[in-house]
Design a protein around this motif. Sequence first.
Motif, PDB file in Angstrom:
ATOM      1  N   ASN A   1      -3.069  -3.446   6.906  1.00  0.00           N
ATOM      2  CA  ASN A   1      -4.368  -2.287   6.801  1.00  0.00           C
ATOM      3  C   ASN A   1      -4.253  -1.422   7.649  1.00  0.00           C
ATOM      4  O   ASN A   1      -4.043  -1.710   8.923  1.00  0.00           O
ATOM      5  CB  ASN A   1      -5.765  -3.232   7.198  1.00  0.00           C
TER       6      ASN A   1
ATOM      7  N   HIS B   1       0.671 -13.313   2.079  1.00  0.00           N
ATOM      8  CA  HIS B   1       0.403 -14.087   1.042  1.00  0.00           C
ATOM      9  C   HIS B   1       1.569 -15.130   1.135  1.00  0.00           C
ATOM     10  O   HIS B   1       2.516 -14.934   1.028  1.00  0.00           O
ATOM     11  CB  HIS B   1       0.378 -13.444  -0.174  1.00  0.00           C
TER      12      HIS B   1
ATOM     13  N   LYS C   1       4.454 -11.904   0.233  1.00  0.00           N
ATOM     14  CA  LYS C   1       3.859 -10.499   0.230  1.00  0.00           C
ATOM     15  C   LYS C   1       3.288 -10.309   1.569  1.00  0.00           C
ATOM     16  O   LYS C   1       2.561 -11.020   2.154  1.00  0.00           O
ATOM     17  CB  LYS C   1       2.894 -10.430  -0.625  1.00  0.00           C
ATOM     18  N   TYR C   2       3.733  -9.172   2.101  1.00  0.00           N
ATOM     19  CA  TYR C   2       3.202  -8.785   3.543  1.00  0.00           C
ATOM     20  C   TYR C   2       2.347  -7.725   3.321  1.00  0.00           C
ATOM     21  O   TYR C   2       2.437  -6.722   2.359  1.00  0.00           O
ATOM     22  CB  TYR C   2       4.407  -8.032   4.299  1.00  0.00           C
ATOM     23  N   LYS C   3       1.153  -7.657   3.850  1.00  0.00           N
ATOM     24  CA  LYS C   3      -0.100  -6.596   3.773  1.00  0.00           C
ATOM     25  C   LYS C   3      -0.164  -6.055   5.106  1.00  0.00           C
ATOM     26  O   LYS C   3      -0.348  -6.596   6.111  1.00  0.00           O
ATOM     27  CB  LYS C   3      -1.156  -7.179   3.238  1.00  0.00           C
TER      28      LYS C   3
ATOM     29  N   VAL D   1      -4.423   0.072   2.178  1.00  0.00           N
ATOM     30  CA  VAL D   1      -3.666  -1.174   2.309  1.00  0.00           C
ATOM     31  C   VAL D   1      -2.237  -0.902   1.833  1.00  0.00           C
ATOM     32  O   VAL D   1      -2.054  -0.321   0.675  1.00  0.00           O
ATOM     33  CB  VAL D   1      -4.475  -2.154   1.694  1.00  0.00           C
TER      34      VAL D   1
ATOM     35  N   ALA E   1       5.567  -2.551   4.485  1.00  0.00           N
ATOM     36  CA  ALA E   1       4.010  -2.338   3.942  1.00  0.00           C
ATOM     37  C   ALA E   1       3.452  -1.161   4.698  1.00  0.00           C
ATOM     38  O   ALA E   1       2.558  -0.629   4.069  1.00  0.00           O
ATOM     39  CB  ALA E   1       3.314  -3.608   4.249  1.00  0.00           C
TER      40      ALA E   1
ATOM     41  N   GLU F   1       1.503  -2.838   0.604  1.00  0.00           N
ATOM     42  CA  GLU F   1       2.086  -4.144   0.650  1.00  0.00           C
ATOM     43  C   GLU F   1       3.547  -4.007   0.365  1.00  0.00           C
ATOM     44  O   GLU F   1       4.159  -3.119  -0.158  1.00  0.00           O
ATOM     45  CB  GLU F   1       1.487  -4.565  -0.767  1.00  0.00           C
ATOM     46  N   SER F   2       4.269  -5.246   0.779  1.00  0.00           N
ATOM     47  CA  SER F   2       5.781  -5.283   0.645  1.00  0.00           C
ATOM     48  C   SER F   2       6.150  -6.674   0.447  1.00  0.00           C
ATOM     49  O   SER F   2       5.612  -7.536   1.059  1.00  0.00           O
ATOM     50  CB  SER F   2       6.281  -4.529   1.704  1.00  0.00           C
TER      51      SER F   2
ATOM     52  N   TRP G   1       6.423  -6.343   7.141  1.00  0.00           N
ATOM     53  CA  TRP G   1       5.192  -5.354   7.629  1.00  0.00           C
ATOM     54  C   TRP G   1       5.391  -4.179   7.820  1.00  0.00           C
ATOM     55  O   TRP G   1       4.778  -3.355   7.378  1.00  0.00           O
ATOM     56  CB  TRP G   1       4.691  -6.050   8.863  1.00  0.00           C
TER      57      TRP G   1
END
Length: 64
Positions: free
Chosen positions: A57, A45, A53-55, A9, A19, A11-12, A16
């Motif tokens: 996967n 988020h 916050k961008y995630k 995962v 991330a 995050e940034s 995206w």
Amino acid sequence: MHIKVSEMVGESTIGWKDAVQSAISDASSSMSDIVGVEVVNFTAHVENGRVVKYKANLKIAHKS
């Protein structure tokens, strides 16, 4: 040749794409010869109606 697939995962706070790059950069410090990536899911988020916050996967393919 053997290929392993690991899930990560990233995050940034920027976006995206960042991330995804974050996860690949982290993975490259412990995995040798990354040969591909599959983005499985994007999430974010939210606070006060704004994305903070961008995630991403990922499934990362690498030579073992």
